[in-house]
Design an enzyme around this catalytic site. Structure first.
Site, PDB file in Angstrom:
ATOM      1  N   SER A 172     -12.587 -20.055 -13.142  1.00  0.00           N
ATOM      2  CA  SER A 172     -13.289 -18.791 -12.583  1.00  0.00           C
ATOM      3  C   SER A 172     -14.328 -19.324 -11.567  1.00  0.00           C
ATOM      4  O   SER A 172     -14.745 -20.238 -11.676  1.00  0.00           O
ATOM      5  CB  SER A 172     -14.099 -17.912 -13.932  1.00  0.00           C
ATOM      6  OG  SER A 172     -14.937 -17.167 -13.260  1.00  0.00           O
TER       7      SER A 172
ATOM      8  N   LYS B  98     -15.014 -20.867 -18.074  1.00  0.00           N
ATOM      9  CA  LYS B  98     -13.784 -20.244 -18.185  1.00  0.00           C
ATOM     10  C   LYS B  98     -12.745 -20.965 -17.860  1.00  0.00           C
ATOM     11  O   LYS B  98     -12.755 -21.980 -17.052  1.00  0.00           O
ATOM     12  CB  LYS B  98     -13.570 -18.864 -17.321  1.00  0.00           C
ATOM     13  CG  LYS B  98     -14.515 -17.639 -17.647  1.00  0.00           C
ATOM     14  CD  LYS B  98     -14.103 -17.183 -18.840  1.00  0.00           C
ATOM     15  CE  LYS B  98     -12.871 -16.537 -18.936  1.00  0.00           C
ATOM     16  NZ  LYS B  98     -12.781 -15.426 -18.145  1.00  0.00           N
TER      17      LYS B  98
ATOM     18  N   ASN C 268      -8.628 -19.980 -17.842  1.00  0.00           N
ATOM     19  CA  ASN C 268      -7.469 -19.042 -18.126  1.00  0.00           C
ATOM     20  C   ASN C 268      -6.119 -19.309 -18.065  1.00  0.00           C
ATOM     21  O   ASN C 268      -5.844 -19.980 -17.253  1.00  0.00           O
ATOM     22  CB  ASN C 268      -8.054 -17.897 -16.792  1.00  0.00           C
ATOM     23  CG  ASN C 268      -9.422 -17.670 -16.673  1.00  0.00           C
ATOM     24  OD1 ASN C 268     -10.187 -17.320 -17.820  1.00  0.00           O
ATOM     25  ND2 ASN C 268     -10.162 -17.254 -15.656  1.00  0.00           N
TER      26      ASN C 268
ATOM     27  N   GLU D 297      -0.202 -15.157 -17.681  1.00  0.00           N
ATOM     28  CA  GLU D 297      -0.667 -13.871 -17.251  1.00  0.00           C
ATOM     29  C   GLU D 297       0.314 -13.341 -16.059  1.00  0.00           C
ATOM     30  O   GLU D 297       0.571 -12.222 -16.096  1.00  0.00           O
ATOM     31  CB  GLU D 297      -2.055 -13.712 -16.944  1.00  0.00           C
ATOM     32  CG  GLU D 297      -3.262 -13.664 -18.117  1.00  0.00           C
ATOM     33  CD  GLU D 297      -4.387 -13.981 -17.858  1.00  0.00           C
ATOM     34  OE1 GLU D 297      -5.094 -12.886 -17.486  1.00  0.00           O
ATOM     35  OE2 GLU D 297      -4.855 -15.024 -17.532  1.00  0.00           O
TER      36      GLU D 297
ATOM     37  N   THR E 251       2.855  -8.666 -38.486  1.00  0.00           N
ATOM     38  CA  THR E 251       3.640  -7.510 -38.263  1.00  0.00           C
ATOM     39  C   THR E 251       2.386  -6.486 -37.986  1.00  0.00           C
ATOM     40  O   THR E 251       1.290  -6.589 -38.834  1.00  0.00           O
ATOM     41  CB  THR E 251       4.236  -6.976 -39.616  1.00  0.00           C
ATOM     42  OG1 THR E 251       3.656  -6.711 -40.493  1.00  0.00           O
ATOM     43  CG2 THR E 251       5.520  -7.922 -40.000  1.00  0.00           C
ATOM     44  N   HIS E 252       2.714  -5.647 -37.012  1.00  0.00           N
ATOM     45  CA  HIS E 252       1.593  -4.723 -36.632  1.00  0.00           C
ATOM     46  C   HIS E 252       0.221  -5.507 -36.342  1.00  0.00           C
ATOM     47  O   HIS E 252      -0.813  -5.142 -36.263  1.00  0.00           O
ATOM     48  CB  HIS E 252       1.131  -3.927 -37.718  1.00  0.00           C
ATOM     49  CG  HIS E 252       1.984  -3.147 -38.614  1.00  0.00           C
ATOM     50  ND1 HIS E 252       2.555  -1.925 -38.321  1.00  0.00           N
ATOM     51  CD2 HIS E 252       2.919  -3.600 -39.498  1.00  0.00           C
ATOM     52  CE1 HIS E 252       3.495  -1.445 -39.117  1.00  0.00           C
ATOM     53  NE2 HIS E 252       3.727  -2.818 -40.026  1.00  0.00           N
TER      54      HIS E 252
ATOM     55  N   GLN F 254      21.284  -0.048   2.006  1.00  0.00           N
ATOM     56  CA  GLN F 254      20.711  -1.054   2.828  1.00  0.00           C
ATOM     57  C   GLN F 254      19.549  -1.394   2.063  1.00  0.00           C
ATOM     58  O   GLN F 254      19.072  -2.690   1.960  1.00  0.00           O
ATOM     59  CB  GLN F 254      20.585  -0.884   4.301  1.00  0.00           C
ATOM     60  CG  GLN F 254      19.655  -2.004   5.050  1.00  0.00           C
ATOM     61  CD  GLN F 254      19.775  -1.798   6.513  1.00  0.00           C
ATOM     62  OE1 GLN F 254      20.721  -1.926   6.931  1.00  0.00           O
ATOM     63  NE2 GLN F 254      18.744  -1.653   7.042  1.00  0.00           N
TER      64      GLN F 254
ATOM     65  N   SER G 281      18.204  -4.620   9.537  1.00  0.00           N
ATOM     66  CA  SER G 281      17.689  -5.439   8.249  1.00  0.00           C
ATOM     67  C   SER G 281      17.906  -6.763   8.393  1.00  0.00           C
ATOM     68  O   SER G 281      17.763  -7.629   7.273  1.00  0.00           O
ATOM     69  CB  SER G 281      19.103  -4.848   7.221  1.00  0.00           C
ATOM     70  OG  SER G 281      20.337  -5.171   7.629  1.00  0.00           O
TER      71      SER G 281
HETATM   72  N1  ARG Z   1      23.154  -3.851   6.979  1.00  0.00           N
HETATM   73  C1  ARG Z   1      24.002  -2.753   6.264  1.00  0.00           C
HETATM   74  C2  ARG Z   1      23.631  -2.808   4.809  1.00  0.00           C
HETATM   75  O1  ARG Z   1      22.864  -3.675   4.220  1.00  0.00           O
HETATM   76  C3  ARG Z   1      25.346  -3.495   6.439  1.00  0.00           C
HETATM   77  C4  ARG Z   1      26.531  -2.086   6.418  1.00  0.00           C
HETATM   78  C5  ARG Z   1      26.201  -1.053   7.322  1.00  0.00           C
HETATM   79  N2  ARG Z   1      27.156  -0.464   7.737  1.00  0.00           N
HETATM   80  C6  ARG Z   1      27.117   0.834   8.350  1.00  0.00           C
HETATM   81  N3  ARG Z   1      28.146   1.627   8.279  1.00  0.00           N
HETATM   82  N4  ARG Z   1      25.882   1.034   9.120  1.00  0.00           N
HETATM   83  O2  ARG Z   1      23.975  -2.080   3.985  1.00  0.00           O
END
Ligand code: ARG
Length: 456
Positions: free
Chosen positions: A278, A284, A286, A291, A156-157, A323, A24
């Site tokens: 555009s 145009k 926009n 949006e 309204t509406h 995670q 991660s």
């Molecule tokens: N990277 C993990 C998360 O974001 C941290 C916790 C991980 N814990 C574990 N027991 N593998 O959730």
């Protein structure tokens, strides 16, 4: 033996595909500051209860602060093999200060660590979002003051209904944002609860002081159940829900103004700097900003639904599924902040076309309800008054005329309660000024609300 912090039990290295899939670090590095802040508080607590010596704690804290500088200078060697921000920092600490770094993680798990990081992160972001909300509210009030008198049809509406002040319309959004701020503030109460000390799931046999850690972090409370501490993300869901509702409000304002800036309404002029053109059609202009904010509301709803779905089948306590909480949260934070900021900048560049709005509010029996209230004031029961004015409207429609064009002689034929002054009640200004009930669109009421807002 593996080189992982958890490598002791393993006889083989991790397959690179697994390493890449489970890591991660590419996104949770955004939490580095909070991870370090949490680790410093944890270290100080460990020293206070005597698990670490003062010297050990000092060395760890100094090392962590150096790592923070390293990350901020862009020279930190993030490593995928070390999976996440927690292990990246811990390993780096060992490189910098030696084996004493191995004591940092005492009485802690990444499970309570990551829950804390997320809480610290959200506390900070809620503060920033709140300031952005205040800025947007301020821009709305300034605009309301600038165009205090401008009248337009209220709908309204999406059918013209009764005349209102443009400033009243703006302040309606101010109220919505006020409640959005309340929702975030309420969510913050559940965010500012310290989970550290839950360990992996069961707590710890070591003599820690969870209340001291919480105090060091400025959290008024600690969590009461270790399983719950590491297993739930409802505080983050509340944050996403508050964000989704806020984006819904912003999206409605945008939708309304997109319509209003069309040739069909022609109520608003948005400065060129806040529009785009555009590539094909030279004429145009926009309202892309509006949006996109409207479009981005979908993304934030997506984040909410994404995390709800991730959570719904999880047995207690921590599961790696959790995670998956981070990316939707980070994305929602980015989207909410960007949307608030761009709208705050856009507002002073939006100009209501006063005459067009006024014209649109004229005719079409927009003040027929005022005539009903005129009759009620003269003792006619509401239902009967409604019927009388309804017949007058039909009479006018048949003759292609407006109520204002009726002579008193014609009018009195519908009800003897109609006095020669009845026409005065039909002007837009009179109609708006009459709406003096608390929360109504009368200028007096709108100004009063602005004063209340300004003094709160
Ligand atoms: N990277 C993990 C998360 O974001 C941290 C916790 C991980 N814990 C574990 N027991 N593998 O959730």
């Amino acid at each position: 033996m593996s080189s992982k912090p958890w490598g002791g039990r393993f006889s083989q290295g991790t397959d690179p595909l697994v390493e890449e899939f489970t890591a991660s670090i590419s996104f949770d590095q955004a939490l580095y500051r909070y991870d370090i802040q949490g680790s410093i508080a944890h270290t100080r607590m460990l020293a206070k209860v005597g698990i670490l010596t003062e010297e050990e704690a000092k060395a760890i804290v100094r090392g962590l602060l150096e790592i923070q500088q390293e990350i901020e200078a862009g020279s930190f060697p993030f490593s995928l093999e070390l999976e996440d921000i927690h292990m990246n920092i811990e390993r780096r600490l060992a490189e910098r200060i030696g084996p004493v770094a191995g004591k940092l993680h005492t009485a802690r798990s990444r499970n309570d660590q990551v829950a804390l990081d997320l809480r610290l992160y959200l506390r900070e972001e809620i503060g920033q979002i709140d300031r952005s909300l205040i800025d947007l509210q301020e821009a709305l009030v300034e605009m309301a003051e600038r165009y205090i008198e401008v009248i337009l049809p209220g709908y309204t509406h999406l059918q013209r209904a009764q005349p209102i002040l443009f400033s009243h319309h703006l302040l309606a959004y101010h109220e919505m944002l006020k409640r959005d701020r309340q929702r975030y503030a309420d969510c913050l109460k559940r965010v500012e609860v310290c989970p550290l000390g839950a360990g992996a799931l069961a707590g710890t046999s070591l003599p820690i002081d969870r209340f001291h850690t919480a105090e060091l972090l400025g959290f008024p409370e600690v969590t009461h159940n270790s399983l719950d501490s590491v297993g739930d993300r409802d505080f983050a869901l509340e944050f996403l829900a508050a964000s989704a509702i806020l984006m819904m409000h912003l999206s409605r304002l945008c939708e309304e103004w997109i319509l209003w800036s069309s040739a069909e309404f022609n109520f608003l002029e948005i400065a060129d700097a806040f529009c785009t053109g555009s590539s094909l059609m030279p004429q145009k202009k926009n309202p892309d900003v509006l949006e996109l904010v409207r479009g981005k509301s979908g993304r934030v709803y997506g984040s909410l639904v994404s995390l709800l779905t991730t959570m719904k089948g999880l047995p207690l306590a921590y599961n790696k599924d959790l995670q998956e909480d981070k990316e939707p949260i980070f994305d929602a934070v980015r989207t909410v902040k960007a949307s608030l900021n761009v709208l705050t900048c856009l507002l002073p560049h939006v100009r209501p076309k006063e005459e067009v709005m006024h014209r649109a509010a004229q005719g079409g029996f927009m003040t027929a309800t005022d005539l009903v209230e005129y009759l009620v004031n003269r003792g006619v029961p509401l239902r009967q008054a409604h019927e009388i004015v309804g017949r007058m409207v039909r009479y006018c429609l048949e003759q292609n005329r407006e109520l204002e064009e009726l002579s008193w002689e014609e009018a009195v034929g519908f009800s003897p309660a109609l006095q020669p002054d009845f026409k005065q009640w039909l002007s837009l200004e009179r109609s708006v000024e009459g709406k003096r009930s608390y929360g109504g669109t009368a200028r007096e009421r709108v100004m009063e609300r602005i004063r209340e807002i300004r003094s709160s």
